[in-house]
Design a protein around this motif. Structure first.
Motif, mmCIF file in Angstrom:
data_model
loop_
_atom_site.group_PDB
_atom_site.id
_atom_site.type_symbol
_atom_site.label_atom_id
_atom_site.label_comp_id
_atom_site.label_asym_id
_atom_site.label_seq_id
_atom_site.Cartn_x
_atom_site.Cartn_y
_atom_site.Cartn_z
ATOM 1 N N TRP A 169 0.818 -1.210 0.000
ATOM 2 C CA TRP A 169 0.000 0.000 0.000
ATOM 3 C C TRP A 169 0.856 1.266 0.000
ATOM 4 O O TRP A 169 0.381 2.342 -0.369
ATOM 5 C CB TRP A 169 -0.934 -0.014 1.211
ATOM 6 C CG TRP A 169 -1.745 1.234 1.389
ATOM 7 C CD1 TRP A 169 -1.509 2.236 2.281
ATOM 8 C CD2 TRP A 169 -2.931 1.609 0.671
ATOM 9 N NE1 TRP A 169 -2.473 3.219 2.176
ATOM 10 C CE2 TRP A 169 -3.361 2.849 1.186
ATOM 11 C CE3 TRP A 169 -3.671 1.021 -0.353
ATOM 12 C CZ2 TRP A 169 -4.487 3.512 0.709
ATOM 13 C CZ3 TRP A 169 -4.793 1.668 -0.829
ATOM 14 C CH2 TRP A 169 -5.190 2.898 -0.303
ATOM 15 N N PHE A 174 -8.165 -2.423 -0.647
ATOM 16 C CA PHE A 174 -7.008 -2.198 -1.497
ATOM 17 C C PHE A 174 -5.698 -2.286 -0.730
ATOM 18 O O PHE A 174 -4.646 -2.567 -1.331
ATOM 19 C CB PHE A 174 -7.136 -0.869 -2.244
ATOM 20 C CG PHE A 174 -8.010 -0.962 -3.458
ATOM 21 C CD1 PHE A 174 -7.571 -1.635 -4.582
ATOM 22 C CD2 PHE A 174 -9.286 -0.415 -3.461
ATOM 23 C CE1 PHE A 174 -8.374 -1.754 -5.706
ATOM 24 C CE2 PHE A 174 -10.094 -0.514 -4.576
ATOM 25 C CZ PHE A 174 -9.644 -1.189 -5.709
ATOM 26 N N SER A 178 -1.677 -2.246 -5.204
ATOM 27 C CA SER A 178 -2.928 -1.486 -5.173
ATOM 28 C C SER A 178 -2.866 -0.238 -6.036
ATOM 29 O O SER A 178 -3.905 0.260 -6.492
ATOM 30 C CB SER A 178 -3.265 -1.094 -3.733
ATOM 31 O OG SER A 178 -2.232 -0.300 -3.168
ATOM 32 N N PHE A 222 -6.384 0.888 -7.422
ATOM 33 C CA PHE A 222 -7.167 1.785 -6.568
ATOM 34 C C PHE A 222 -7.604 3.035 -7.320
ATOM 35 O O PHE A 222 -8.806 3.359 -7.379
ATOM 36 C CB PHE A 222 -6.376 2.181 -5.320
ATOM 37 C CG PHE A 222 -7.061 3.245 -4.507
ATOM 38 C CD1 PHE A 222 -8.121 2.918 -3.684
ATOM 39 C CD2 PHE A 222 -6.683 4.580 -4.612
ATOM 40 C CE1 PHE A 222 -8.799 3.905 -2.962
ATOM 41 C CE2 PHE A 222 -7.349 5.565 -3.899
ATOM 42 C CZ PHE A 222 -8.404 5.228 -3.072
#
Length: 273
Positions: free
Chosen positions: A62, A196, A202, A206
């Motif tokens: 992330w 996500f 991601s 996303f």
């Protein structure tokens, strides 16, 4: 005003060259991976604005998405910014400066329907849990991947709240309105964010999913960046011969460059003249 957002972690010299080129068109905002020393980048890019609250960026995690969100938020504090374009520190323009800004109402992002195995986006990418651990291929990363595949499958439909899933190249050029809506979704929709955070890469889904589900956007799904792939996690180094055909296809930038490859940089610069 068109602002440029750079995600960097290596090669301050190239960052300096890229920032100098982009600053002719608009302000440049830089996020340096928190694992890297920021001082060389500040020295190489004195005209750039640096994100103060940096994050650690690991492949597939992330952090890449969070760093991008912080770049957008920083740029949008400037009321004159009407567009943001995301690049990596290994990008370089392959068209004249005047062509770097899409039409005033256009959001250019490769928001294409997913899953799509033919584009390397199989269903498992959106249902298997991703656990970021160490560098790709390390023992810890392999172990985490094995554990992730044994955890309960994710349910995209439930997490997306009626949105369709989209994915594509992580680099984009968005209008201020669209960029602000992307940030709002990230900061206010907890279910969307949790989902996500749990999937691999991601940043390749996303932004695309949020933008692809917005009403009233003028979407150009060609993406902005040319790269060559051979099935690995990272794009292949470019050759000068790649650049002119990529520009003819409508790409604005190419990746990946190096400050050590002067021939490639000269070829890119020649396309801007």
């Amino acid at each position: 005003m068109h602002a440029f957002l750079l995600l960097v972690h290596t090669d301050p010299a190239l960052c300096g060259l890229l920032t100098g080129r982009l600053a002719v068109t608009g302000p440049v905002f830089v996020h340096v991976d928190a694992r890297a020393d920021e001082d060389p980048f500040r020295k190489a890019c004195p005209q750039a604005v640096f994100v103060q609250n940096r994050v650690r960026v690991r492949w597939g995690g992330w952090g890449q998405t969070e760093a991008t969100l912080r770049l957008i938020e920083t740029a949008l504090t400037e009321p004159e910014v009407r567009r943001v374009s995301l690049l990596s520190g290994q990008h370089y323009p392959i068209v004249p400066d005047a062509r770097l800004t899409p039409g005033p109402l256009t959001d250019r992002i490769a928001a294409l329907p997913a899953p799509d195995p033919a584009r390397g986006k199989p269903e498992s990418r959106f249902t298997e849990r991703f656990l970021a651990a160490g560098r790709p291929g390390s023992a810890s990363a392999v172990l985490a991947a094995g554990i992730g595949r044994r955890l309960p499958a994710l349910d995209p439909a439930q997490a997306l709240g009626g949105r369709r899933l989209f994915a594509g190249s992580p680099y984009f050029s968005l209008t201020r309105s669209t960029a602000a809506q992307v940030v709002a979704a990230a900061r206010t929709d907890a279910a969307l964010r949790r989902y996500f955070r749990a999937v691999v890469s991601s940043d390749e889904a996303f932004f695309h999913t949020v933008v692809g589900n917005l009403d009233g956007v003028h979407l150009d799904t060609r993406g902005t960046t040319y790269a060559t792939w051979s099935g690995g996690r990272h794009p292949q180094p470019l050759t000068p011969g790649d650049l002119e055909p990529a520009a003819a296809e409508g790409f604005l930038y190419a990746r990946k460059f190096s400050s050590a490859d002067q021939a490639l940089l000269h070829a890119a610069q020649a396309l801007a003249e």
